[in-house]
Scaffold this motif. Structure first.
Motif, PDB file in Angstrom:
ATOM      1  N   GLN B 133      57.687   7.993  33.201  1.00  0.00           N
ATOM      2  CA  GLN B 133      58.248   6.656  33.371  1.00  0.00           C
ATOM      3  C   GLN B 133      57.140   5.644  33.632  1.00  0.00           C
ATOM      4  N   CYS B 134      56.197   6.054  34.484  1.00  0.00           N
ATOM      5  CA  CYS B 134      55.099   5.144  34.803  1.00  0.00           C
ATOM      6  C   CYS B 134      54.244   4.889  33.562  1.00  0.00           C
ATOM      7  N   LEU B 135      53.998   5.933  32.807  1.00  0.00           N
ATOM      8  CA  LEU B 135      53.210   5.754  31.580  1.00  0.00           C
ATOM      9  C   LEU B 135      53.955   4.857  30.597  1.00  0.00           C
ATOM     10  N   ASP B 136      55.248   5.054  30.490  1.00  0.00           N
ATOM     11  CA  ASP B 136      56.033   4.224  29.573  1.00  0.00           C
ATOM     12  C   ASP B 136      56.004   2.761  29.993  1.00  0.00           C
ATOM     13  N   GLY B 137      55.776   2.549  31.275  1.00  0.00           N
ATOM     14  CA  GLY B 137      55.737   1.165  31.764  1.00  0.00           C
ATOM     15  C   GLY B 137      54.416   0.469  31.492  1.00  0.00           C
ATOM     16  N   SER B 139      51.282  -1.083  29.240  1.00  0.00           N
ATOM     17  CA  SER B 139      51.240  -1.744  27.937  1.00  0.00           C
ATOM     18  C   SER B 139      50.861  -0.696  26.893  1.00  0.00           C
ATOM     19  N   ALA B 140      51.246  -0.979  25.654  1.00  0.00           N
ATOM     20  CA  ALA B 140      51.011   0.006  24.590  1.00  0.00           C
ATOM     21  C   ALA B 140      49.525   0.347  24.471  1.00  0.00           C
ATOM     22  N   ASP B 141      48.664  -0.646  24.580  1.00  0.00           N
ATOM     23  CA  ASP B 141      47.218  -0.397  24.445  1.00  0.00           C
ATOM     24  C   ASP B 141      46.710   0.507  25.561  1.00  0.00           C
ATOM     25  N   HIS B 142      47.128   0.191  26.782  1.00  0.00           N
ATOM     26  CA  HIS B 142      46.659   0.976  27.928  1.00  0.00           C
ATOM     27  C   HIS B 142      47.146   2.426  27.820  1.00  0.00           C
ATOM     28  N   ARG B 143      48.421   2.546  27.490  1.00  0.00           N
ATOM     29  CA  ARG B 143      49.002   3.898  27.400  1.00  0.00           C
ATOM     30  C   ARG B 143      48.330   4.703  26.287  1.00  0.00           C
ATOM     31  N   GLU B 144      48.130   4.056  25.147  1.00  0.00           N
ATOM     32  CA  GLU B 144      47.530   4.758  24.023  1.00  0.00           C
ATOM     33  C   GLU B 144      46.114   5.220  24.366  1.00  0.00           C
ATOM     34  N   ALA B 145      45.360   4.338  25.013  1.00  0.00           N
ATOM     35  CA  ALA B 145      43.972   4.698  25.362  1.00  0.00           C
ATOM     36  C   ALA B 145      43.954   5.884  26.328  1.00  0.00           C
ATOM     37  N   ILE B 146      44.839   5.860  27.315  1.00  0.00           N
ATOM     38  CA  ILE B 146      44.872   6.953  28.300  1.00  0.00           C
ATOM     39  C   ILE B 146      45.318   8.258  27.645  1.00  0.00           C
ATOM     40  N   LEU B 147      46.375   8.193  26.866  1.00  0.00           N
ATOM     41  CA  LEU B 147      46.891   9.431  26.269  1.00  0.00           C
ATOM     42  C   LEU B 147      45.935  10.002  25.223  1.00  0.00           C
ATOM     43  N   LEU B 148      45.316   9.136  24.449  1.00  0.00           N
ATOM     44  CA  LEU B 148      44.343   9.640  23.469  1.00  0.00           C
ATOM     45  C   LEU B 148      43.187  10.332  24.185  1.00  0.00           C
ATOM     46  N   SER B 149      42.706   9.707  25.252  1.00  0.00           N
ATOM     47  CA  SER B 149      41.588  10.297  25.998  1.00  0.00           C
ATOM     48  C   SER B 149      42.000  11.635  26.605  1.00  0.00           C
TER      49      SER B 149
END
Lengths: 244, 194
Positions: B133-137, B139-149
């Protein structure tokens, strides 16, 4: 040895885990980690806690063959085949004779028939959108070991999504090849071994960061194209050299 | 899904060499671990190789599990992820760091932690749904960067190259993402605002 502030250790552990810490700083932290048990513990803890992300990943059902192979590796008898040892002893002479016959047939066949062409020819694919606009051109190397992808124009990638390239096969599920990054003019991908023999086309799907969570596309297919084979002998030698 | 305590017991029995524990342990863990490995490796055969190696390690080196009792799921996922990263690094060319920066820079006052620990809060939120839920909250850029890493084990350089964005931008996304993640988990800012 310099000790880090305990609170800061935790922040730096998260950055280390996500690759933000780079170069000399990263190496120095790794050196400190080897000597500082507390720092080592904090980094481990950080990694363990981020592992909660893994609980949200869809499960992938293992095949019976995988379980059987794993049991063999562990040296645990396969419950599904309790009589396998005695059966093996009974059938061994039959298998041995059959193996000799098959080997003789294969050797005879190979002596009489010229070897097949070792590698499939080079192929190209025009990957088109649902509106039939060409959005990528793909060139698959002779032997299908790699594929070069060139975008036609600037591909549209929805925010927070990534484009994933798939190998399409006639009678098998699609095989993921890789991602197409933004601002790239062209990219070369290694072709997964599983996709080399029966490749019939390529497709791009829109997926979450990190790619489809399933072994198949989960997002919309923005383009697909069939393979068109080229005669390998007609390709310019320099092109063949570059692609193979 | 098995909870950590029942999984602990299965792991303990299995690591003591009790072959009968294999089947329930396998049934409880293999699909999810294969899912994690597949998510990282994008290849079923490689994912199976990694998960097989994990079971072999558990069987042959049970002592490795001792220090992390009570966190069985997390521990299994960590080991799976590490093995995936090892495999990825063996099979892809090493990417050199494009520049170096000293630890002193990273230890600058703007980065000092002033508040409670992020990790403590992540512990409280070990429920994957809460974290999601926190990750979904984000921004798309922030989430994408964290998940890709996280899922690819990429350095920030590699993530920036993949996204076609400047290194500093992506670094900032990850840091802000961590900051926002922490806020979502109920804490004040850990990093100074840029």
């Amino acid at each position: 040895m310099r000790r880090l502030d305990p609170d800061f250790q935790e922040a730096i552990a998260a950055e280390y885990l996500l690759g933000v810490l780079r170069g000399a700083a990263r190496r120095r932290l790794e050196a400190m980690r080897r000597e500082d048990l507390e720092l080592d513990r904090v980094i481990d803890l950080c990694e363990t806690r981020f592992a909660a992300l893994g609980l949200g990943v869809p499960a992938l059902e293992p095949t019976p063959a995988f379980r059987h192979h794993l049991r063999q590796k562990l040296g645990i008898a396969d419950l599904d085949r309790p009589q396998s040892a005695s059966r093996t002893r009974i059938w061994f002479p039959v298998f041995a004779v059959a193996a000799v016959v098959v080997l003789a047939l294969v050797l005879t066949w190979r002596a009489l028939i010229p070897p097949p062409v070792p590698r499939p020819p080079m192929a190209v694919s025009l990957i088109r959108s649902p509106t039939h606009r060409t959005i990528f051109v793909a060139v698959v190397s002779a032997g299908a070991r790699s594929v070069l992808i060139y975008p036609v124009g600037q591909p549209s990638i929805p925010s927070g999504r990534t484009l994933e390239l798939w190998a399409l096969e006639a009678a098998h599920p699609p095989v993921p090849i890789g991602f197409f990054a933004k601002a790239r003019r062209g990219y070369r991908y290694g072709m997964p071994r599983a996709a080399r023999l029966h490749l019939v086309g390529l497709a791009f799907s829109v997926e979450p960061p990190g790619g489809s969570p399933r072994p198949y596309p989960t997002g919309p297919i923005i383009g697909r194209g069939p393979m068109t084979l080229l005669a390998a002998t007609k390709a310019h030698p320099r092109i063949r050299h570059r692609l193979s | 899904m098995h909870d950590d305590s029942s999984l602990d017991q299965l792991l303990e029995r299995f690591s003591r060499g009790e072959a009968a524990a294999f089947e329930p342990l396998y049934e409880a863990t293999a699909p999810r671990l294969l899912g994690v490995a597949y998510r990282m490796l994008r290849n079923r055969a490689s994912a199976e190789e990694v998960v097989q190696e994990l079971y072999l390690k558990l069987w042959k080196h049970p002592e490795r599990f001792d220090s992390l009792r009570g966190r069985a799921w997390s521990w299994l996922i960590v080991i799976t992820r590490r093995q995936c990263l090892d495999l990825l690094r063996r099979t892809r060319p090493e990417t050199p760091y494009e520049s170096e920066e000293g630890l002193e820079e990273l230890l600058g006052p703007e980065d000092r932690v002033r508040e409670n620990s992020l990790l403590d809060r992540v512990t409280a939120a070990e429920d994957a749904r809460h974290l999601k839920q926190c990750l979904d909250g984000l921004s798309a850029d922030h989430r994408e960067a964290i998940l890709l890493s996280y899922w690819n084990g990429w350095t920030v350089d590699e993530t920036a190259r993949h996204l076609g964005r400047p290194l500093g931008t992506v670094k900032s996304w990850i840091r802000r993402g961590l900051q926002n993640l922490k806020q979502c988990l109920g804490l004040k800012s850990q990093y100074a605002a840029p």
